[in-house]
Design an enzyme around this catalytic site. Structure first.
Site, PDB file in Angstrom:
ATOM      1  N   SER A 341       0.821  -1.208   0.000  1.00 33.19           N
ATOM      2  CA  SER A 341       0.000   0.000   0.000  1.00 33.19           C
ATOM      3  C   SER A 341       0.856   1.259   0.000  1.00 33.19           C
ATOM      4  O   SER A 341       1.775   1.391   0.800  1.00 33.19           O
ATOM      5  CB  SER A 341      -0.926   0.009   1.224  1.00 33.19           C
ATOM      6  OG  SER A 341      -1.646   1.214   1.283  1.00 33.19           O
ATOM      7  N   ASP A 342       0.541   2.153  -0.903  1.00 33.03           N
ATOM      8  CA  ASP A 342       1.144   3.478  -0.884  1.00 33.03           C
ATOM      9  C   ASP A 342       0.684   4.196   0.386  1.00 33.03           C
ATOM     10  O   ASP A 342      -0.419   3.946   0.882  1.00 33.03           O
ATOM     11  CB  ASP A 342       0.692   4.250  -2.130  1.00 33.03           C
ATOM     12  CG  ASP A 342       1.468   5.534  -2.318  1.00 33.03           C
ATOM     13  OD1 ASP A 342       2.692   5.507  -2.162  1.00 33.03           O
ATOM     14  OD2 ASP A 342       0.840   6.559  -2.614  1.00 33.03           O
ATOM     15  N   LYS A 343       1.531   5.072   0.935  1.00 36.56           N
ATOM     16  CA  LYS A 343       1.182   5.742   2.195  1.00 36.56           C
ATOM     17  C   LYS A 343       0.403   7.033   1.970  1.00 36.56           C
ATOM     18  O   LYS A 343      -0.751   7.162   2.385  1.00 36.56           O
ATOM     19  CB  LYS A 343       2.446   6.061   3.002  1.00 36.56           C
ATOM     20  CG  LYS A 343       2.146   6.781   4.334  1.00 36.56           C
ATOM     21  CD  LYS A 343       3.400   7.241   5.028  1.00 36.56           C
ATOM     22  CE  LYS A 343       3.973   8.504   4.418  1.00 36.56           C
ATOM     23  NZ  LYS A 343       3.140   9.703   4.670  1.00 36.56           N
TER      24      LYS A 343
END
Length: 877
Positions: A341-343
């Site tokens: 997951s991208d932050k």
């Protein structure tokens, strides 16, 4: 400024003349960059020299690989399943069975049409990336500024960038005060980056503030942006559904070829050896038998059923605010066991928030925040300015002041400053910026400076940025340090719950971000992700080749809870490494930098607010903010996968049934139980209503599920063989009825053609009842019960098949009594099929568990030994 020629061209041609990548120029002294590029920044390139370089290096555009239309069309008719269908169509035409040919060819065109529709969407990612390139640039040529198409830029050109402009190529900035550039979509950083002379500006980033002049160091595919696009073009994993169809096709081909060989050998023996009579009619008769077997062995509607079933599933997912742009994403999502997951903007709000200020000379927290807000300009839309103003509890307090002068942030002073007048007309100067810059401004003593440094370090360890605030009430003669404002991009409210839900479903979540390690660690801590966050530079080599990673790098990627300071090639490499270890990987993202990894992932997920490039590369697009939809999407995907697996088990078993019955009847009885037309019509009657399986009531598996082909084929084969016993048993009863007149009268069966109709009906009825057995792990009469749409479609099809057999539509007519006998016979066999399914599933699952335990036992000491060996080597080093 000294100038010089371009590097000499290689004998290899123009491709070898491409200058070093922007990353190389970023490390050189600025004078050396200008010298190597052979340009005077005060005059720019000469027009003739610019044209020569443009010819040598090519246009400043992303390369496009074009495939001719006829090659695309031919590609839709290639592949194992397509070849099988085409062979059946050709044989039908050769022996003049034009009805069979028309039906089979129509199915072939339908499957090709579905592939064409999917292929039209395949180039969306690259097209969206091209949109991100600047269309026009302000260029200095022969000492004069002019607007030119960005595609005409070449290394060495001098260009001007300013507020609102898309950077047209990779640049080294050579003059100007400063520029604030938003490169979040490229690097994942959550804030615009302040640039000064000597810094690099990336193609495709957007100027938010300031104006500067730069020299072009790389264009087109050689830019940071272009390298991302090339990763997108080369990325992509084959769909597991496609692999499954190929494996099923190969399995059925082997069975069909073996049975065809037996069939042909027996027929030739009978005609040549026994009857000693051979003619062209006999050859065509054998060819006709082979045709029947081929049509029986080819699940011609399987690709269509897969696509339609997943399309209906995609419609269900759209109601969960998840748009499917690649149908295979549904099947892939069901088996995903790692979610990268991208932050920024995905796990977090992408919105800076101020925590409680740490006060120095200010007595009130809101007083300190007010000073920071006064040193801000809301109209500049700067993230820090907006955060300071939003943190004010009383926004009306700003109206008591009027701004007379504002000095924006620049990377040299590292602070903003504003002169304001209060309601009494008193002039006040306020400033906010980097803590060290404010410490220098207030001339703080050593104790204060040390305390500020300690606070900044402590906040950094917690993942917070620091902003210091100062005020002067004597026209700038002296400043007082009011306090330090901690700033943090907070997690979304639903992120922690979503991560916990994903873990409960057997999905490991790893965070991937372009932000600093400290920020990533604190975010991971708040979300309960784990604290083993590694910087990409610590595990990836400098000469990174994402397609060839060492075992140590892959081990480090697998162990990590998350990654910080990552670039596009890092994200792409992370996905590739995890796939190399057998994981099914989902990747979420929203920026251009995420596009290569999104396309390479088994299921790329573009989150709400994603760029066109991210959406084009992704297979699943989430329209609601955050990740909460992911949990629902996983559940729905697992239901859909269960439905597809049920259909596949049923279809393979039914195909085995048809093939063996045709061969056994021809070899043992010398009787053709079905015509080719009956087989094709039967396939349509069986498969057309089965598309409603997309609505079936299917339980959600608690763990990731994927294609377990040995298990599926074992269960399907056993069910198929039991069905062979069922069908051949009824055929023998029918043959005896034809031979014995009393039994024939009881069944009202008087001709071989009516026997064929009876077998046609038995396979249609038995096929749908077989599905009711294949769709559940339990007994077919226990919940979950079939959905009403599936049940209605089956009943409607059965009524149509009964009407066809009674009224003689396309088949010879039979009596209602015989129709009833067939129904009773098939229902009775359902219990035998259900028992066989439970037994074989239990045996196969037990064997698979034993194999998994054996593998785990073997691997455990090996991995432990490797760890001990590495530890010993490290201690010796």
């Amino acid at each position: 400024m000294a100038t010089g020629p371009l590097p000499p061209r290689s004998a290899a041609g123009p491709a070898a003349a491409v200058p070093p990548a922007a990353a190389d120029y970023g490390k050189m002294p600025l004078d050396e960059v200008l010298t190597r590029l052979g340009v005077d920044p005060r005059r720019g390139l000469a027009a003739d020299e610019a044209r020569r370089r443009l010819r040598a290096y090519g246009p400043n555009a992303l390369p496009e690989k074009r495939v001719s239309l006829w090659r695309k069309i031919l590609g839709y008719f290639a592949g194992p399943m397509a070849y099988m269908i085409e062979a059946a169509a050709i044989v039908s035409a050769l022996i003049g069975h034009w009805n069979d040919f028309a039906i089979i060819f129509a199915l072939l065109l339908f499957n090709a049409g579905l592939e064409f529709w999917q292929d039209r969407k395949a180039s969306n990612a690259l097209a969206a990336l091209k949109k991100g390139l600047a269309l026009e640039a302000t260029v200095l040529r022969d000492g004069e500024w002019s607007a030119r198409p960005a595609a005409e830029l070449t290394p060495g050109d001098i260009v001007k960038i300013r507020l609102g402009v898309v950077v047209p190529a990779d640049l080294r900035l050579v003059s100007g005060d400063y520029a604030s550039i938003d490169q979040a979509a490229l690097t994942g950083e959550s804030l615009p980056v302040a640039k000064k002379v000597g810094d690099v500006a990336y193609s495709g980033s957007i100027v938010k503030q300031g104006e500067m002049i730069g020299v072009v160091t790389a264009t087109g595919a050689n830019t940071f942006f272009g390298r991302t696009a090339s990763l997108v073009a080369g990325a992509g994993a084959a769909s597991h559904a496609q692999k499954a169809m190929f494996e099923i096709g190969d399995f059925l081909i082997v069975v069909a070829v073996a049975l065809a060989a037996v069939l042909v050998a027996v027929k030739v023996y009978r005609d040549l050896v026994v009857a000693d009579d051979w003619s062209m009619a006999d050859a065509l008769s054998i060819l006709q038998f082979v045709l029947v077997l081929m049509v029986a062995s080819i699940p011609v509607a399987m690709p269509a059923v897969f696509s339609v079933t997943m399309a209906l599933g995609a419609l269900a997912l759209s109601k969960e605010k998840a748009i499917v742009s690649k149908l295979s994403a549904i099947e892939e999502m069901a088996g995903v066991d790692i979610l990268c997951s991208d932050k920024t903007g995905t796990l977090t709000k992408n919105q800076l928030t101020l925590s409680e200020p740490i006060l120095f000379e200010s007595k009130d927290a809101q007083d300190c925040i007010l000073a920071a807000a006064l040193a801000s300009k809301l109209e500049d839309r700067d993230a820090i300015d907006t955060a300071c103003i939003d943190a004010l509890k009383d926004k009306d307090a700003l109206r008591a002041y009027s701004m007379t002068k504002f000095i924006p942030f620049d990377p040299v002073a590292k602070r903003t400053q504003a002169t304001v007048t209060d309601a009494q007309g008193k002039s006040i100067i306020v400033s906010k910026g980097a803590p060290q810059a404010i410490v220098d401004l207030v001339h703080a003593d050593a104790d204060i400076a040390q305390r500020v440094k300690r606070i900044v370090d402590e906040l950094a360890e917690k993942g917070s940025r620091s902003l210091a605030v100062a005020r002067s009430e004597d026209d700038g003669a002296t400043f007082r340090l009011l306090g330090i404002l901690p700033m943090f991009d907070p997690p979304r409210a639903d992120s922690k719950v979503t991560i916990a839900a994903a873990r409960a479903k057997g999905v490991v979540v790893k965070m991937v971000t372009g932000d600093d390690t400290a920020i990533a660690i604190e975010t991971a801590r708040q979300l309960g992700l784990g604290d083993h966050i590694v910087a990409a530079a610590d595990i990836f080599p400098k000469d990174l080749d994402p397609n060839h990673l060492s075992a140590d790098v892959v081990d480090a990627i697998e162990r990590a809870d998350g990654f910080a300071r990552v670039f596009p090639e890092h994200k792409y490499a992370i996905v590739k490494a995890l796939q190399q270890r057998g994981h099914l990987v989902a990747m979420t993202g929203d920026g251009v930098n995420d596009a290569p990894a999104l396309k390479q992932a088994d299921c790329g997920v573009a989150v709400s607010g994603a760029t066109d490039a991210a959406r084009g590369a992704a297979a699943l697009i989430i329209t609601a903010p955050g990740l909460s939809v992911i949990s629902s999407a996983i559940d729905e995907a697992r239901r859909i996968f269960g439905r597809i697996e049920s259909y596949t088990t049923y279809r393979v078993a039914l195909t085995i049934d048809i093939m063996f019955v045709v061969v056994l009847s021809s070899v043992l009885l010398g009787f053709t139980p079905l015509t080719a037309a009956m087989i094709v019509v039967m396939s349509l009657l069986d498969d057309a209503p089965i598309m409603t399986i997309a609505y079936d009531n299917t339980p959600v598996e608690p763990r990731p599920i994927r294609w377990r082909m040995p298990r599926l084929l074992a269960i399907a084969t056993v069910l198929g063989l039991v069905c062979v016993v069922e069908s051949f048993g009824l055929l023998l009863i029918g043959v005896r009825a034809l031979a014995r007149e009393p039994l024939g009268e009881a069944m009202q069966l008087f001709s071989p053609q009516q026997l064929q109709t009876m077998m046609f009906l038995q396979l249609v009825v038995g096929g749908h009842l077989l599905l009711l057995v294949a769709r559940t792990q339990r007994w077919f009469f226990l919940p979950p019960f079939p959905a009403w749409k599936l049940l209605f479609a089956i009943i409607a099809t059965q009524l149509l098949a009964a009407a066809m057999c009674y009224f003689g539509w396309l088949v010879p007519p039979i009596s209602l009594r015989l129709i009833g006998i067939v129904w009773a016979y098939c229902i009775g066999f359902m219990f035998i099929l259900g028992l066989a399914r439970k037994i074989v599933a239990r045996v196969v699952d037990h064997r698979m568990r034993r194999q998994e335990k054996s593998v785990a036992t073997v691997e455990r000491p090996l991995s432990g030994g490797l760890a001990l060996a590495r530890q010993a080597a490290s201690s010796r080093g």
